[in-house]
Design an enzyme around this catalytic site. Structure first.
Site, PDB file in Angstrom:
ATOM      1  N   HIS A   1      49.965  14.183 -31.431  1.00  0.00           N
ATOM      2  CA  HIS A   1      51.401  13.923 -31.514  1.00  0.00           C
ATOM      3  C   HIS A   1      51.662  12.545 -32.117  1.00  0.00           C
ATOM      4  O   HIS A   1      50.922  11.597 -31.853  1.00  0.00           O
ATOM      5  CB  HIS A   1      52.037  14.034 -30.130  1.00  0.00           C
ATOM      6  CG  HIS A   1      51.921  15.407 -29.548  1.00  0.00           C
ATOM      7  ND1 HIS A   1      51.276  15.671 -28.365  1.00  0.00           N
ATOM      8  CD2 HIS A   1      52.368  16.604 -30.005  1.00  0.00           C
ATOM      9  CE1 HIS A   1      51.333  16.976 -28.108  1.00  0.00           C
ATOM     10  NE2 HIS A   1      51.987  17.567 -29.092  1.00  0.00           N
TER      11      HIS A   1
ATOM     12  N   HIS B   1      47.722  20.861 -34.757  1.00  0.00           N
ATOM     13  CA  HIS B   1      46.717  20.451 -33.768  1.00  0.00           C
ATOM     14  C   HIS B   1      45.353  21.012 -34.155  1.00  0.00           C
ATOM     15  O   HIS B   1      44.341  20.302 -34.099  1.00  0.00           O
ATOM     16  CB  HIS B   1      47.087  20.962 -32.374  1.00  0.00           C
ATOM     17  CG  HIS B   1      48.155  20.173 -31.686  1.00  0.00           C
ATOM     18  ND1 HIS B   1      48.206  18.798 -31.694  1.00  0.00           N
ATOM     19  CD2 HIS B   1      49.221  20.581 -30.937  1.00  0.00           C
ATOM     20  CE1 HIS B   1      49.244  18.390 -30.992  1.00  0.00           C
ATOM     21  NE2 HIS B   1      49.884  19.447 -30.525  1.00  0.00           N
TER      22      HIS B   1
ATOM     23  N   HIS C   1      53.340  23.626 -35.635  1.00  0.00           N
ATOM     24  CA  HIS C   1      52.931  22.519 -34.762  1.00  0.00           C
ATOM     25  C   HIS C   1      51.539  22.783 -34.185  1.00  0.00           C
ATOM     26  O   HIS C   1      50.663  21.903 -34.219  1.00  0.00           O
ATOM     27  CB  HIS C   1      53.964  22.371 -33.639  1.00  0.00           C
ATOM     28  CG  HIS C   1      53.661  21.274 -32.655  1.00  0.00           C
ATOM     29  ND1 HIS C   1      54.392  20.108 -32.605  1.00  0.00           N
ATOM     30  CD2 HIS C   1      52.725  21.174 -31.658  1.00  0.00           C
ATOM     31  CE1 HIS C   1      53.918  19.335 -31.638  1.00  0.00           C
ATOM     32  NE2 HIS C   1      52.910  19.972 -31.040  1.00  0.00           N
ATOM     33  N   GLU C   2      51.324  23.988 -33.669  1.00  0.00           N
ATOM     34  CA  GLU C   2      50.029  24.289 -33.059  1.00  0.00           C
ATOM     35  C   GLU C   2      48.908  24.332 -34.092  1.00  0.00           C
ATOM     36  O   GLU C   2      47.777  23.908 -33.810  1.00  0.00           O
ATOM     37  CB  GLU C   2      50.095  25.607 -32.284  1.00  0.00           C
ATOM     38  CG  GLU C   2      51.053  25.590 -31.094  1.00  0.00           C
ATOM     39  CD  GLU C   2      50.784  24.457 -30.109  1.00  0.00           C
ATOM     40  OE1 GLU C   2      49.647  23.970 -30.040  1.00  0.00           O
ATOM     41  OE2 GLU C   2      51.728  24.065 -29.398  1.00  0.00           O
TER      42      GLU C   2
END
EC number: 3.4.24.-
Length: 282
Positions: free
Chosen positions: A185, A179, A175-176
């Site tokens: 999101h 980014h 997830h990071e």
């Protein structure tokens, strides 16, 4: 006299235990914390849990967290990147190589977990994470407080924080890095109200801004309920009630929001489309 002292000690212990139960129960716990079954936890649920327990929205004097885990700076390098901006360079061989350095504070097992999270982003995409040698632009992975990343390539060194042990879960790591590749999101999409309903009264007032919409590039891909970048159904709930629910349709009850450990098929399509590279082997 000794009996009175003993009774006082027992009373103090009971009061302390009771206070601890109140402090860490879902009702009295940190904002956004809700105890889920392990099977229901999404990557973002883990991030919220780690960041609300451990991290502050103010990382340092000039950097704050947006949407719970996106680092935003004020000052010289304050630009916020959305899709099609601040991309990492693509090599002539068609791959996007993201150089990284890893803090020596991580154990061997923790290092393996981080690389497993990287593998989850690499599989089926043209992205490749490589140990830094001479590259000017690179990600510095540090066990700072909380789980967070800057958005897209900022130029030079940029931090991805993966606190140990709270953030060292495969889905959180992937997830990071999403980014860091430039993705926000999923429920931040401008068209999200066509697909989900935000239950504003159920959200803790201090976290309402985490549910804002932005003019991001959806890359002409479908809304992805199962994206690893999607908030879970109970994200930032103040009373355990849902904060995001799918729009009413025949299958809405079967829709699970977010992912726990792996990128969805559409997540991988997003990476390849954003970076204009062909689908690699699965």
């Amino acid at each position: 006299m000794e009996q009175i002292i003993l009774l006082c000690l027992i009373s103090t212990c009971i009061s302390t235990i009771h206070a601890q139960k109140l402090l860490f129960s879902p009702k009295w716990g940190p904002i956004g914390y809700k105890e889920h079954d392990a099977d229901d936890m999404t990557a973002m649920d883990e991030i919220i849990k780690a960041n609300e327990f451990q991290a502050s929205r103010l990382i340092d004097g000039s950097t704050t967290l947006r949407e719970g885990d996106i680092a935003v700076s004020s000052g010289r390098r304050s630009k916020v990147c959305f899709a099609r901006s601040c991309l990492w360079s693509k090599s002539v061989d068609g791959h996007v190589y993201v150089a990284y350095s890893l803090s020596p504070k991580y154990s061997e097992m923790e290092t393996k977990m981080i690389k497993k999270g990287m593998d989850g982003v690499e599989k089926g995409t043209c992205v490749r994470f490589v140990p830094r040698t001479h590259q000017r632009d690179y990600v510095e992975i540090q066990p700072k407080t909380g789980c967070w990343s800057y958005l897209g390539s900022r130029g030079g060194r940029q931090t991805v924080s993966l606190q140990s042990p709270d953030c060292l879960r495969v889905g959180v790591i992937s997830h990071e890095f999403m980014h860091a590749l430039g993705f926000v999101h999923e429920q931040s999409r401008l068209d999200r109200d066509n697909y989900v309903t935000i239950m504003w009264p159920n959200i803790w007032r201090d976290r309402l801004r985490n549910f804002e919409k932005f003019k991001t590039d959806s890359l002409d891909l479908p809304y992805d309920y199962g994206s690893i970048m999607h908030f879970g159904m109970f994200a930032y709930s103040q009373d355990g009630s849902p904060t995001i629910i799918p729009k009413n349709n025949q299958n809405s009850k079967d829709i699970k929001l977010g992912q726990a450990s792996s990128l969805s098929r559409i997540d991988k399509m997003k990476i390849n489309k954003l970076y204009k590279c062909g689908t690699t082997d699965e």
